[in-house]
Write a protein that holds these residues in place. Structure first.
Motif, PDB file in Angstrom:
ATOM      1  N   GLY A 157      34.243  89.701   3.408  1.00  0.00           N
ATOM      2  CA  GLY A 157      33.018  90.448   3.710  1.00  0.00           C
ATOM      3  C   GLY A 157      32.229  90.751   2.445  1.00  0.00           C
ATOM      4  N   LEU A 158      32.938  91.160   1.388  1.00  0.00           N
ATOM      5  CA  LEU A 158      32.272  91.417   0.103  1.00  0.00           C
ATOM      6  C   LEU A 158      31.645  90.151  -0.470  1.00  0.00           C
ATOM      7  N   ARG A 180      39.075  87.179  13.841  1.00  0.00           N
ATOM      8  CA  ARG A 180      39.778  86.682  15.029  1.00  0.00           C
ATOM      9  C   ARG A 180      41.271  86.987  14.920  1.00  0.00           C
ATOM     10  N   LYS A 181      41.821  86.715  13.750  1.00  0.00           N
ATOM     11  CA  LYS A 181      43.254  86.972  13.549  1.00  0.00           C
ATOM     12  C   LYS A 181      43.563  88.453  13.738  1.00  0.00           C
ATOM     13  N   GLU A 187      27.239  80.138   2.399  1.00  0.00           N
ATOM     14  CA  GLU A 187      27.414  81.328   3.234  1.00  0.00           C
ATOM     15  C   GLU A 187      27.847  80.971   4.652  1.00  0.00           C
ATOM     16  N   THR A 188      27.509  79.765   5.115  1.00  0.00           N
ATOM     17  CA  THR A 188      27.963  79.334   6.440  1.00  0.00           C
ATOM     18  C   THR A 188      29.483  79.244   6.467  1.00  0.00           C
ATOM     19  N   PHE A 189      30.057  78.677   5.435  1.00  0.00           N
ATOM     20  CA  PHE A 189      31.505  78.509   5.386  1.00  0.00           C
ATOM     21  C   PHE A 189      32.208  79.848   5.150  1.00  0.00           C
ATOM     22  N   VAL A 242      34.968  81.561   7.689  1.00  0.00           N
ATOM     23  CA  VAL A 242      36.244  82.124   7.235  1.00  0.00           C
ATOM     24  C   VAL A 242      36.343  83.600   7.631  1.00  0.00           C
ATOM     25  N   LEU A 243      35.244  84.336   7.503  1.00  0.00           N
ATOM     26  CA  LEU A 243      35.238  85.745   7.886  1.00  0.00           C
ATOM     27  C   LEU A 243      35.512  85.910   9.377  1.00  0.00           C
TER      28      LEU A 243
END
Length: 151
Positions: free
Chosen positions: A136-137, A108-109, A96-98, A102-103
């Motif tokens: 997110g899902l 940010r993008k 979940e950290t990774f 990524v989320l």
């Protein structure tokens, strides 16, 4: 191949190989830690440069969004540092950290998309929104599985 399948004569060599790999892994994590610490300094510096540039820019909103994008990079590095600290203390690396990193990169993008040099197309915006939604899902599903799974 399991340990029981190795001939007994290889046991001393096997112990040496395991010790060498443990040392090498420790060295790799030391390098990772130093690289993460260096990136904290660099992104902090970049954030303050972005804030300074925003103060002198004609469009304060654009400068603020760029600074916020840099701050989100710093947030991601902080999450990776926390994961590395937990790992070095003997805990498992949490997927979940990774997913969180990524989320944050997707978000940010989406934040800096309006202030980039080229105007984004609707398709590009849609792809980034869909990616953020899917990540997110995935994050929610992993969190729910952790709560309902055996401890």
């Amino acid at each position: 191949m399991s340990q029981e399948q190795l001939p007994e004569e290889f046991e001393p060599l096997n112990r040496i190989a395991i010790k060498a790999m443990l040392w090498l892994n420790g060295l790799a994590h030391l390098i990772i830690g130093l690289a993460l610490a260096t990136s904290v300094i660099m992104f902090t510096w970049l954030f303050f440069l972005d804030v300074k540039e925003a103060a002198y820019a004609h469009n304060l909103v654009h400068g603020f969004l760029r600074a916020l994008g840099t701050l989100m990079l710093l947030w991601s590095i902080s999450a990776l540092i926390s994961a590395e600290i937990r790992y070095l203390r003997g805990h498992k690396l949490l997927v979940e950290t990774f997913i969180e990193v990524v989320l944050v990169m997707f978000l940010r993008k989406l934040i800096v998309l309006p202030v980039q040099d080229a105007t984004p197309t609707y398709e590009e915006i849609g792809i980034w929104l869909a990616g953020a939604f899917i990540m997110g899902l995935v994050y929610i599903l992993i969190r729910l599985a952790d709560k309902t799974g055996p401890r």
